[in-house]
Motif scaffolding. Structure first.
Motif, short mmCIF file in Angstrom:
data_model
loop_
_atom_site.label_atom_id
_atom_site.label_comp_id
_atom_site.label_asym_id
_atom_site.label_seq_id
_atom_site.Cartn_x
_atom_site.Cartn_y
_atom_site.Cartn_z
N LEU A 1 11.14 -3.48 -2.42
CA LEU A 1 9.80 -3.89 -2.82
C LEU A 1 8.99 -2.72 -3.40
O LEU A 1 8.01 -2.94 -4.12
N LEU A 2 9.41 -1.50 -3.09
CA LEU A 2 8.74 -0.31 -3.63
C LEU A 2 9.47 0.26 -4.84
O LEU A 2 9.17 1.38 -5.27
N GLY B 1 6.28 5.58 -3.86
CA GLY B 1 6.51 5.16 -2.48
C GLY B 1 7.99 5.04 -2.16
O GLY B 1 8.43 5.41 -1.07
N GLN B 2 8.77 4.54 -3.11
CA GLN B 2 10.21 4.44 -2.89
C GLN B 2 10.82 5.82 -2.71
O GLN B 2 11.62 6.05 -1.79
N LYS B 3 10.42 6.77 -3.54
CA LYS B 3 10.95 8.13 -3.44
C LYS B 3 10.54 8.77 -2.12
O LYS B 3 11.34 9.46 -1.48
N ALA B 4 9.29 8.54 -1.70
CA ALA B 4 8.81 9.13 -0.45
C ALA B 4 9.56 8.55 0.75
O ALA B 4 9.91 9.28 1.69
N HIS C 1 0.79 -1.23 0.00
CA HIS C 1 0.00 0.00 0.00
C HIS C 1 0.83 1.29 0.00
O HIS C 1 0.28 2.38 -0.19
N GLY C 2 2.14 1.17 0.23
CA GLY C 2 2.97 2.36 0.41
C GLY C 2 3.12 3.21 -0.83
O GLY C 2 3.40 4.41 -0.72
#
Length: 286
Positions: A201-202, A207-210, A168-169
């Motif tokens: 996983l992101l 989401g990975q950047k956040a 969900h991220g």
């Protein structure tokens, strides 16, 4: 076929926290006996062709019985599936039967799918041919993974926090905030590992950047070292499977040398050598 880092991460999460598999089973309506402890057991589920008969994670639940305070009450096989594979419809019933026969206790199959379309595909029942003998896989896709927004929940169950972030991220900053804050309350080396898992996983998402932005103000020192270690662990596991399939006996010293090797080039060179050897000593000959 080499084990992907994504596959290895999901396997590691359930190996780190076997009780998490139990909670998913209960959420799917499975009656789980009251047990005192859960433990990882052997994933080898056959005598021949072990590459095809080795589950990702095998868990044994132990608790009181009339004969033993820590008797074998129930087995759980956890399988991680990133893509559709018709072959699994034939191997999974064998996994269950082998673990049930070996430990003489009930066994359940839990399938974890990072993609919802794959989860829906695997949810179809598997008819074995004998009247009434049908296996209904218990499947968990992203829609079945809780949305964790409480940092205390992440601190208590970091593996669940990582699963929630992966599912969900990409679209929910509150999930990433909870993961980031919750992991700050556990041991730094564990927090670093789970942050690394989440970032991978992101991959290629907002989401990975956040999450990376949240990490910029922290003292976590995450590098590519964790991914290299993860890839080496996957290569080592695959090398051991190939050796068993070739009938090469692996001594304990050899096993430790293989699993302790972090050099991907060396592991690949050993794997290339397997078809031409008959003893484990020949694997390490220079």
């Amino acid at each position: 076929m080499a084990i992907s880092p994504e596959h290895q991460i999901y396997t590691e999460l359930f190996s780190d926290s076997p009780d998490m598999a139990v909670e998913f089973l209960r959420g799917l309506g499975v009656e789980v006996p009251d047990y005192r402890r859960s433990e990882i057991t052997s994933c080898d589920l056959g005598h021949v062709d072990p590459v095809e008969r080795r589950s990702d994670v095998a868990i044994m639940l132990r608790g009181p019985s009339p004969e033993d305070p820590f008797d074998k009450l129930m087995g759980v096989i956890v399988e991680v599936q990133r893509d559709e594979s018709e072959r699994k419809r034939f191997t999974w019933p064998e996994y269950l039967a082998c673990l049930r026969s070996r430990h003489e206790c009930p066994v359940s199959l839990l399938v974890i799918c990072p993609r919802q379309s794959v989860a829906d595909w695997y949810a179809e029942p598997i008819a074995l041919g004998h009247p009434g003998f049908v296996l209904h896989p218990l499947v968990v896709g992203p829609s079945d993974i809780p949305i964790v927004t409480d940092p205390a929940t992440v601190a208590e169950s970091p593996t669940l926090g990582v699963l929630s972030a992966a599912a969900h991220g990409a679209g929910r900053s509150d999930v990433l905030d909870a993961l980031h804050t919750g992991l700050s309350g556990i041991a730094p080396e564990q927090a670093t590992k789970y942050i690394g898992y989440s970032l991978h996983l992101l991959s290629d998402t907002n989401g990975q950047k956040a999450l990376e932005k949240l990490m910029m103000a922290d003292t976590f020192e995450y590098t590519s070292a964790w991914t290299e270690s993860l890839e080496a662990k996957g290569e080592a596991k695959m090398l051991l499977r190939i050796l068993r399939a070739q009938g090469v006996e692996v001594t304990e010293d050899a096993r430790e040398r293989i699993t302790g090797c972090q050099d991907l080039t060396q592991l690949e060179a050993w794997a290339d050598r397997v078809p031409s050897i008959t003893s484990i000593d020949q694997l390490f000959d220079e």
